[in-house]
Scaffold this active site. Sequence first.
Site, PDB file in Angstrom:
ATOM      1  N   ASP A 121       0.725  -1.156   0.104  1.00  0.00           N
ATOM      2  CA  ASP A 121       0.043  -0.033   0.114  1.00  0.00           C
ATOM      3  C   ASP A 121       0.908   1.348   0.005  1.00  0.00           C
ATOM      4  O   ASP A 121       1.675   1.390   0.788  1.00  0.00           O
ATOM      5  CB  ASP A 121      -0.987  -0.104   1.139  1.00  0.00           C
ATOM      6  CG  ASP A 121      -2.076   1.113   1.143  1.00  0.00           C
ATOM      7  OD1 ASP A 121      -2.462   1.435   0.026  1.00  0.00           O
ATOM      8  OD2 ASP A 121      -2.444   1.267   2.224  1.00  0.00           O
ATOM      9  N   TYR A 123       1.193   5.635  -0.392  1.00  0.00           N
ATOM     10  CA  TYR A 123       0.963   6.764   0.023  1.00  0.00           C
ATOM     11  C   TYR A 123       1.260   7.878  -0.741  1.00  0.00           C
ATOM     12  O   TYR A 123       1.656   8.956  -0.466  1.00  0.00           O
ATOM     13  CB  TYR A 123       1.862   6.994   1.581  1.00  0.00           C
ATOM     14  CG  TYR A 123       1.227   7.868   2.547  1.00  0.00           C
ATOM     15  CD1 TYR A 123       0.224   7.804   3.297  1.00  0.00           C
ATOM     16  CD2 TYR A 123       2.495   8.670   2.921  1.00  0.00           C
ATOM     17  CE1 TYR A 123       0.149   8.632   4.398  1.00  0.00           C
ATOM     18  CE2 TYR A 123       2.371   9.464   4.061  1.00  0.00           C
ATOM     19  CZ  TYR A 123       0.749   9.235   4.801  1.00  0.00           C
ATOM     20  OH  TYR A 123       0.654  10.059   5.830  1.00  0.00           O
ATOM     21  N   HIS A 128      -3.268  14.042   0.631  1.00  0.00           N
ATOM     22  CA  HIS A 128      -3.658  13.068   1.801  1.00  0.00           C
ATOM     23  C   HIS A 128      -2.664  13.094   2.676  1.00  0.00           C
ATOM     24  O   HIS A 128      -2.714  13.096   3.990  1.00  0.00           O
ATOM     25  CB  HIS A 128      -3.955  11.562   1.144  1.00  0.00           C
ATOM     26  CG  HIS A 128      -4.066  10.669   2.230  1.00  0.00           C
ATOM     27  ND1 HIS A 128      -5.136  10.505   3.132  1.00  0.00           N
ATOM     28  CD2 HIS A 128      -3.204   9.587   2.411  1.00  0.00           C
ATOM     29  CE1 HIS A 128      -5.061   9.609   3.883  1.00  0.00           C
ATOM     30  NE2 HIS A 128      -3.955   8.827   3.614  1.00  0.00           N
ATOM     31  N   ARG A 137       0.665  14.534  13.479  1.00  0.00           N
ATOM     32  CA  ARG A 137       1.729  15.134  13.823  1.00  0.00           C
ATOM     33  C   ARG A 137       1.847  16.613  13.796  1.00  0.00           C
ATOM     34  O   ARG A 137       2.275  17.143  13.092  1.00  0.00           O
ATOM     35  CB  ARG A 137       3.011  14.526  12.895  1.00  0.00           C
ATOM     36  CG  ARG A 137       3.175  13.008  13.112  1.00  0.00           C
ATOM     37  CD  ARG A 137       4.503  12.404  12.291  1.00  0.00           C
ATOM     38  NE  ARG A 137       3.950  12.543  10.873  1.00  0.00           N
ATOM     39  CZ  ARG A 137       3.058  11.440  10.299  1.00  0.00           C
ATOM     40  NH1 ARG A 137       2.715  10.349  10.952  1.00  0.00           N
ATOM     41  NH2 ARG A 137       2.856  11.713   9.051  1.00  0.00           N
ATOM     42  N   GLU A 194     -10.411   4.134   3.356  1.00  0.00           N
ATOM     43  CA  GLU A 194      -9.547   4.857   2.697  1.00  0.00           C
ATOM     44  C   GLU A 194      -9.850   4.257   1.088  1.00  0.00           C
ATOM     45  O   GLU A 194      -9.645   3.417   0.736  1.00  0.00           O
ATOM     46  CB  GLU A 194      -8.057   4.371   2.874  1.00  0.00           C
ATOM     47  CG  GLU A 194      -7.546   4.908   4.109  1.00  0.00           C
ATOM     48  CD  GLU A 194      -6.069   5.028   4.564  1.00  0.00           C
ATOM     49  OE1 GLU A 194      -5.282   4.067   3.728  1.00  0.00           O
ATOM     50  OE2 GLU A 194      -5.780   5.856   5.103  1.00  0.00           O
ATOM     51  N   GLU A 196      -9.136   3.933  -2.457  1.00  0.00           N
ATOM     52  CA  GLU A 196      -7.764   3.942  -3.383  1.00  0.00           C
ATOM     53  C   GLU A 196      -7.860   3.368  -4.453  1.00  0.00           C
ATOM     54  O   GLU A 196      -8.992   2.602  -4.772  1.00  0.00           O
ATOM     55  CB  GLU A 196      -6.811   2.911  -2.287  1.00  0.00           C
ATOM     56  CG  GLU A 196      -6.870   3.308  -1.001  1.00  0.00           C
ATOM     57  CD  GLU A 196      -5.560   2.832  -0.280  1.00  0.00           C
ATOM     58  OE1 GLU A 196      -4.741   2.058  -0.926  1.00  0.00           O
ATOM     59  OE2 GLU A 196      -5.258   2.839   0.991  1.00  0.00           O
ATOM     60  N   ASP A 228      -9.231   0.497   1.701  1.00  0.00           N
ATOM     61  CA  ASP A 228      -8.317  -0.024   2.962  1.00  0.00           C
ATOM     62  C   ASP A 228      -8.915   0.596   4.308  1.00  0.00           C
ATOM     63  O   ASP A 228      -8.324   1.614   4.846  1.00  0.00           O
ATOM     64  CB  ASP A 228      -6.933   0.545   2.521  1.00  0.00           C
ATOM     65  CG  ASP A 228      -5.911   0.160   3.323  1.00  0.00           C
ATOM     66  OD1 ASP A 228      -5.908  -1.044   3.792  1.00  0.00           O
ATOM     67  OD2 ASP A 228      -5.063   0.909   3.804  1.00  0.00           O
ATOM     68  N   TYR A 239       1.847   2.537  15.429  1.00  0.00           N
ATOM     69  CA  TYR A 239       2.624   2.802  14.369  1.00  0.00           C
ATOM     70  C   TYR A 239       3.958   3.076  14.274  1.00  0.00           C
ATOM     71  O   TYR A 239       4.625   3.083  13.275  1.00  0.00           O
ATOM     72  CB  TYR A 239       1.565   3.627  13.101  1.00  0.00           C
ATOM     73  CG  TYR A 239       2.124   4.917  13.210  1.00  0.00           C
ATOM     74  CD1 TYR A 239       1.566   5.963  14.142  1.00  0.00           C
ATOM     75  CD2 TYR A 239       2.924   5.591  12.233  1.00  0.00           C
ATOM     76  CE1 TYR A 239       1.648   7.231  14.353  1.00  0.00           C
ATOM     77  CE2 TYR A 239       3.146   7.140  12.402  1.00  0.00           C
ATOM     78  CZ  TYR A 239       2.769   7.769  13.462  1.00  0.00           C
ATOM     79  OH  TYR A 239       2.527   9.129  13.481  1.00  0.00           O
ATOM     80  N   LYS A 248      -4.900  -1.649  10.338  1.00  0.00           N
ATOM     81  CA  LYS A 248      -4.926  -1.894   8.659  1.00  0.00           C
ATOM     82  C   LYS A 248      -5.522  -3.443   8.580  1.00  0.00           C
ATOM     83  O   LYS A 248      -6.250  -3.736   7.381  1.00  0.00           O
ATOM     84  CB  LYS A 248      -4.002  -1.496   8.094  1.00  0.00           C
ATOM     85  CG  LYS A 248      -3.449  -0.061   8.126  1.00  0.00           C
ATOM     86  CD  LYS A 248      -4.398   0.850   7.384  1.00  0.00           C
ATOM     87  CE  LYS A 248      -3.811   2.315   6.959  1.00  0.00           C
ATOM     88  NZ  LYS A 248      -4.351   3.085   6.244  1.00  0.00           N
ATOM     89  N   THR A 252      -9.581  -5.328   3.953  1.00  0.00           N
ATOM     90  CA  THR A 252      -9.294  -4.518   2.591  1.00  0.00           C
ATOM     91  C   THR A 252     -10.153  -5.003   1.787  1.00  0.00           C
ATOM     92  O   THR A 252     -10.329  -6.323   1.457  1.00  0.00           O
ATOM     93  CB  THR A 252      -7.925  -4.628   2.386  1.00  0.00           C
ATOM     94  OG1 THR A 252      -6.766  -4.499   3.167  1.00  0.00           O
ATOM     95  CG2 THR A 252      -7.565  -3.806   1.066  1.00  0.00           C
ATOM     96  N   THR A 339      -4.756   6.438  -0.105  1.00  0.00           N
ATOM     97  CA  THR A 339      -5.894   7.115  -0.137  1.00  0.00           C
ATOM     98  C   THR A 339      -5.744   8.384  -1.217  1.00  0.00           C
ATOM     99  O   THR A 339      -4.972   9.076  -1.344  1.00  0.00           O
ATOM    100  CB  THR A 339      -6.092   7.925   1.072  1.00  0.00           C
ATOM    101  OG1 THR A 339      -6.338   6.879   2.315  1.00  0.00           O
ATOM    102  CG2 THR A 339      -7.465   8.761   1.205  1.00  0.00           C
ATOM    103  N   GLU A 353     -10.116  12.836   7.134  1.00  0.00           N
ATOM    104  CA  GLU A 353      -9.822  14.139   6.435  1.00  0.00           C
ATOM    105  C   GLU A 353     -10.949  14.680   6.324  1.00  0.00           C
ATOM    106  O   GLU A 353     -11.147  16.177   6.531  1.00  0.00           O
ATOM    107  CB  GLU A 353      -9.228  13.839   5.133  1.00  0.00           C
ATOM    108  CG  GLU A 353      -7.933  13.472   5.095  1.00  0.00           C
ATOM    109  CD  GLU A 353      -7.411  12.801   3.663  1.00  0.00           C
ATOM    110  OE1 GLU A 353      -7.596  11.866   3.565  1.00  0.00           O
ATOM    111  OE2 GLU A 353      -6.661  13.831   2.900  1.00  0.00           O
TER     112      GLU A 353
END
Lengths: 404, 404
Positions: A121, A123, A128, A137, A194, A196, A228, A239, A248, A252, A339, A353
């Site tokens: 997967d 990113y 996103h 963060r 997500e 995708e 996902d 994580y 996750k 899926t 995503t 989001e």
Amino acid sequence: MPLPRTWVRDADGSPYDVDNLPYGVVSTRGTGGDAARVGVRIGDRVLDLGAAARELRPEWTPLLTAPELNPLLAAGPARWAEVRAWVRTLLTDVAHASKLRLLGLDEVTCHLPVRVGDYVDFYASEHHATNIGRILRPDGAALAPNWKHLPVGYHGRAGSIVVSGTGVRRPTGQRKAPEADAPTFGPSTRLDIEAELGFVVGRSVPWGERVAVSDFERTVFGVAGINDWSARDIQAWEYVPLGPHLGKSFATTMSAWVTPLAALAVARVPVPGQDVALVEYLREDEPQGYDITVEVELNGTVVARAPYRSMYWSPAQMLAHLTVNGASLRAGDLYASGTISGPEPDQLGSLMELSAGGTRPFTAGGAQRTFLADGDEVVLHYSAPGARGRIGLGEVRGTILPAR
Amino acid sequence: MPLPRTWVRDADGSPYDVDNLPYGVVSTRGTGGDAARVGVRIGDRVLDLGAAARELRPEWTPLLTAPELNPLLAAGPARWAEVRAWVRTLLTDVAHASKLRLLGLDEVTCHLPVRVGDYVDFYASEHHATNIGRILRPDGAALAPNWKHLPVGYHGRAGSIVVSGTGVRRPTGQRKAPEADAPTFGPSTRLDIEAELGFVVGRSVPWGERVAVSDFERTVFGVAGINDWSARDIQAWEYVPLGPHLGKSFATTMSAWVTPLAALAVARVPVPGQDVALVEYLREDEPQGYDITVEVELNGTVVARAPYRSMYWSPAQMLAHLTVNGASLRAGDLYASGTISGPEPDQLGSLMELSAGGTRPFTAGGAQRTFLADGDEVVLHYSAPGARGRIGLGEVRGTILPAR
């Protein structure tokens, strides 16, 4: 030259016209059912390709009567083109009509189309990755320093991939509130989607070789829709430092239909632009994405239209990255884009989001919503421009079942 | 009761006595070779179990004549016990000797014993996680806040798993020096090993169920040695925020022999102690590990003896964690412990730790060494206490080939 027309009733001019022809694996419903085999969607019907091969092309029965697309995938790009040309002939020359078996979509059960080997997967959406980085963060840079130099990705759980329509049980796991001393355990309270796009690898590539960006179209067979599912509370706690795992790995969902790249020729578009000098293996003359739109529907309300054309990394670059270290590919490997989110507030492919991390509810079906509730139904609808109107790339459907 | 003795010459009292009996997949070398099937190691020989089943237990031929252990794994714990008891009878009652085919180890090719579905790699050694955390994140806490609350792990690439003896090509990829503006590309300059223990899942568990810690022994078939080769320079640049990918996915080497848990009953030991209150699904009356030692040999010199008994998380806890969110298990799934490192400087299971991140060379074969050079041969030797002396758990061997 006029475009070919199909003899299948109501299919001509539909999103599943003979320019499209996605592959799936189906069995007939009813007493006992029959063996799953390859089918091709045409209009609201499914051409029984396994039966057609037995009758008309016995040498192709091993490819088309299997309960998965893997033998067809492994047959390679020359065979993919031959099979597609044959199917178009069958469906445009009415002389074949009496020899073929067409099934109604409501007569068949669709099975997971591919036995997935490894699932990676990525990113690849800058929008996103920036949005999520800001939420998770808030005190750091939204994008990590590596993000524009390589398509960041990780391995997901292949064994948890299920076909569209399968109910998704809310996962249970650990989470920890920032101010808490210790984690708590229970059903996820921040269950998310997500939206995708997935790429199904056809050609096997031996261990130690690389796939150049220019090899994309002879290596990838086609695309599939991917949801996902993500438990944001579990993910946030687990994580660091090795990446997402149980947040996750519970499920899926993949579309029942795999659309061959050959059907997407007119949907190719340049990616929006890459503003950093890339190392050689990622350089593509003009990186190409696809003008595919994903409508995100929650309980009947479309809450976003996510534009795949806004993705930063091209699928050819993702594939080149995946294999630059010598990792092998197997027919049936799957990689997904991550995503899909565009720059606009109604183009976001996750609830994380759409609700600004759960802090700003959005409206769906008259209700104020953040994360998924039990009983929610999510449907992702994929479409792209075709030679004569939009073509359908299937849907990815799932309903949330309460935790055990 | 005296322990049973085998009639196989030189096997009695050897590390591969009838108390051990690991399974592998072998074919005979020579003109054309023959079909790969299941074999059992006894002394320096291999019992052709596929041939024995055809001759003596035809109902078991589907389990024992396959080119992978997966059918035997899927048969479940009752069948595992029956097959093991039968093999012990064959090898201890000399009346069977004339009906069996024993092959010399040098007559056979060993194949990858398991077709691996999903591969999850944990990070279960507190010593290793602390050492690596200090090297990679010198300004932060060595252990992330989650580390003692859950066994941190991530998915690795199943398609890159190869059998012991396979040459490992040095991977190429991106890396970036901390002071550099941009990444560079080339063969890894910090190629490393990770000495791990792998657990081979036998029983399939449907999607949505959980495996309790108490279900470990009826779910896991056995253990294998694992070298999770790691390119530290590639990994350091890529791993934020989604975890390791290309720094690991180029190759993982697995031993040719899978030792059933039944052979390891006397090697069970409590884990050193868990000092944090755990959420319910991870609570085990007395978490049990295994007293397995891995000798790390580099070009003929033993550079470390890594003690599996020092691992923080038990394998039953890792399995319970893996499935607590409803993720399914397939026969042939593999999970590994992460690098085995003990508290002492000669008990470290990676060169990263043995050389303090490459800053303090160690001696091997008279040379000063940090990371792997082309042509280096690494052999991991696994052993454990048995009913009458140490038993062997096979080896994991690999030689570094130069980058393409």
